[in-house]
Design an enzyme around this catalytic site. Structure first.
Site, PDB file in Angstrom:
ATOM      1  N   MET A  97       0.793  -1.215   0.000  1.00  0.00           N
ATOM      2  CA  MET A  97       0.000   0.000   0.000  1.00  0.00           C
ATOM      3  C   MET A  97       0.833   1.277   0.000  1.00  0.00           C
ATOM      4  O   MET A  97       0.306   2.353  -0.264  1.00  0.00           O
ATOM      5  CB  MET A  97      -0.929   0.015   1.226  1.00  0.00           C
ATOM      6  N   VAL A 141       7.870   3.829   2.485  1.00  0.00           N
ATOM      7  CA  VAL A 141       8.274   4.688   3.593  1.00  0.00           C
ATOM      8  C   VAL A 141       9.698   5.175   3.360  1.00  0.00           C
ATOM      9  O   VAL A 141      10.598   4.381   3.089  1.00  0.00           O
ATOM     10  CB  VAL A 141       8.182   3.942   4.941  1.00  0.00           C
ATOM     11  N   LYS A 197       5.544   8.488   4.635  1.00  0.00           N
ATOM     12  CA  LYS A 197       4.887   7.314   4.071  1.00  0.00           C
ATOM     13  C   LYS A 197       4.042   7.761   2.889  1.00  0.00           C
ATOM     14  O   LYS A 197       3.036   8.448   3.062  1.00  0.00           O
ATOM     15  CB  LYS A 197       4.022   6.642   5.144  1.00  0.00           C
ATOM     16  N   ASP A 240      -3.540  -4.304  13.186  1.00  0.00           N
ATOM     17  CA  ASP A 240      -2.405  -5.007  12.587  1.00  0.00           C
ATOM     18  C   ASP A 240      -1.253  -5.107  13.591  1.00  0.00           C
ATOM     19  O   ASP A 240      -0.095  -4.837  13.259  1.00  0.00           O
ATOM     20  CB  ASP A 240      -1.943  -4.309  11.308  1.00  0.00           C
TER      21      ASP A 240
END
Length: 497
Positions: A22, A25, A40, A133
């Site tokens: 996704m 960084v 990010k 997560d």
């Protein structure tokens, strides 16, 4: 994007820290505030999805409100060239996933790390933010603190737990109730916390599962194996681990209670956890430990962890644990005369003194060392700009330090740090030469205040750059359950971890 690019005329990209499905960084330099940050940058495909982009903006606002020493701070949100990006604190150190490559951790180390993760979750849950997560790759041992990373797939408690037909998360750490269409609940983070604690204590997951499909089935239908025997582990920690792994989310403790229980098991200073209004629970069958200081040196090939007075010297999976007690700290109390001969009372004045803790990550390689030093104000009074001093081992010589000006005289290193308000901290990087030792610095002082060592990591190789964890959907085809049990709903896969 490439190294050297400038985002919004402010953030100069330097090093790529990691990438996931996704986002990417980067370490970047904020040219306005003069500090390094993590930027990010979300993927172009994500930026074209207007519904998801709005969802990410809402989540960024929610996470930006979180303020806790164990949570990586979000500084800013913006869009550059049509790509949304987040600006965050840089978390230096090693991930828990990296620390676990040598096998299970000594139980004191595992408990201290997990307690701080639980405290971070408690702070998030108090704001109705659910991480979704929690896993070893998202936990970094950084300076004086353990940091919980990547709230990129976090959500607000009560929202739909599925997004655009996907279940976001890592299969190995999915709570069983997440496998059905439901709402976001803080208890799912506590389940992942239990898995984190189990793995740190046992060196493995609580069931045999090598594929995403097997993991999904285990979460739904298999009871976790009990912890293997761990010498000295308090019964309360083992019971807490079992409660966190309950299939029924209503039977799990909340994150704040878990943090308090874990802290009590190792007599962890409550100030480290920053749990306002919640004192750590006493462990009834285990006497409280005295406070401790640390004076440790280690050979270059070993790993050193110093956690709130528990010194752990580890080589591979074997470890020796030592407590180093010192004389207790005495706190002055206001004295009121037992009987006053006149209508007036006489009270002694109590002046609160500054309190500070330090933590550091020492890395040595090829005759050089790098030390990340973090100084935190853990007291109730501000600490004005002060002189920070500490002692280097005889085998080490200072080459440079940042930010600020650093000097070495004999074995003493000196620098100035900025004002520290209560609860705030300051991080610096010290580099120099070393003759074959990864021994940590010692004797930290801020002017006349002695700082307690709260957390340290010394290693023989430079800390690996942390990877950017990817949000991972549930696997496509979980196996059919036994005939007598309800068949789990299928969800569309997106990625695997």
């Amino acid at each position: 994007m490439n190294s050297g690019d400038l985002i919004d005329g402010r953030f100069r990209l330097r090093d790529r820290l990691g990438a996931g499905g996704m986002s990417v960084v980067w370490r970047a330099h904020d040219q306005v505030l003069g500090r390094d940050v993590a930027v990010k940058v979300l993927s172009p495909a994500l930026a074209r999805d207007t519904a998801r982009l709005a969802h990410i903006r809402d989540e960024a606002r929610a996470v930006a409100r979180l303020r806790h020493p164990n949570i990586v701070e979000v500084y800013d949100y913006g869009e550059a060239g049509g790509l949304p990006y987040l600006v965050m604190e840089v978390a230096e150190g090693r991930t828990l996933a990296q620390l676990l490559t040598g096998g299970p951790l000594p139980w004191e180390t595992a408990v201290v790390i997990t307690a701080q993760v639980a405290a971070a979750l408690a702070a998030a849950h108090e704001r109705s933010v659910v991480h979704r997560d929690v896993k070893p790759a998202n936990v970094v041992v950084s300076g004086a603190r353990v940091k919980l990373l990547d709230f990129g797939i976090s959500a607000v408690s009560g929202d739909d737990d599925h997004f655009a037909g996907h279940l976001l998360g890592t299969p190995a750490y999915l709570a069983p109730e997440r496998l059905e269409h439901g709402v976001v609940r803080p208890a799912t983070d506590v389940y992942a916390l239990g898995l984190l604690l189990y793995r740190a204590l046992a060196g493995r997951q609580p069931w045999a599962a090598s594929t995403a499909t097997e993991m999904v089935r285990a979460h739904r239908y298999q009871e976790p194996h009990g912890l293997p025997p761990v010498a000295g582990l308090p019964a309360e920690v083992a019971r807490l681990c079992r409660r966190c792994l309950s299939k029924d989310p209503d039977q799990r403790p909340d994150a704040a209670s878990a943090a308090a229980t874990l802290a009590a098991a190792v007599s962890l200073d409550p100030a480290i956890l920053a749990l306002p209004g919640k004192a750590p629970a006493r462990v009834p069958d285990r006497p409280a430990r005295p406070a401790a200081t640390v004076a440790i040196s280690t050979a270059p090939h070993r790993r050193l962890l110093v956690l709130s007075g528990v010194a752990v010297l580890a080589a591979g999976s074997a470890a020796a644990v030592t407590l180093l007690p010192h004389s207790p700290t005495h706190v002055a109390q206001a004295a009121v005369p037992a009987a006053a001969p006149a209508p007036s009372l006489s009270l002694s004045v109590v002046v609160k003194k500054p309190e500070c803790t330090v933590g550091f990550v020492v890395a040595t390689a090829d005759g050089r060392f790098t030390t990340k030093v973090n100084v935190a104000n853990t007291g109730d009074v501000p600490i004005p700009a002060a002189s920070l001093t500490f002692t280097l081992p005889a085998e080490q010589r200072l080459a440079a330090g940042a930010p600020g000006v650093w000097r070495q005289k004999g074995r003493t290193v000196t620098s100035r740090i900025t004002d520290l308000a209560p609860g705030h901290d300051h991080t610096a990087t010290v580099r120099g030469t070393s003759r074959g030792t990864s021994a940590p610095p010692r004797d930290f002082h801020l002017d006349g205040t002695t700082c307690r060592v709260a957390l340290a990591v010394a290693q023989a190789a430079p800390a690996a750059a942390q990877s950017a964890p990817a949000a991972v959907p549930e696997p496509k085809d979980p196996p059919a359950p036994p005939a007598a049990e309800k068949k789990p709903k299928k969800t569309k896969p997106k990625d695997a971890d």
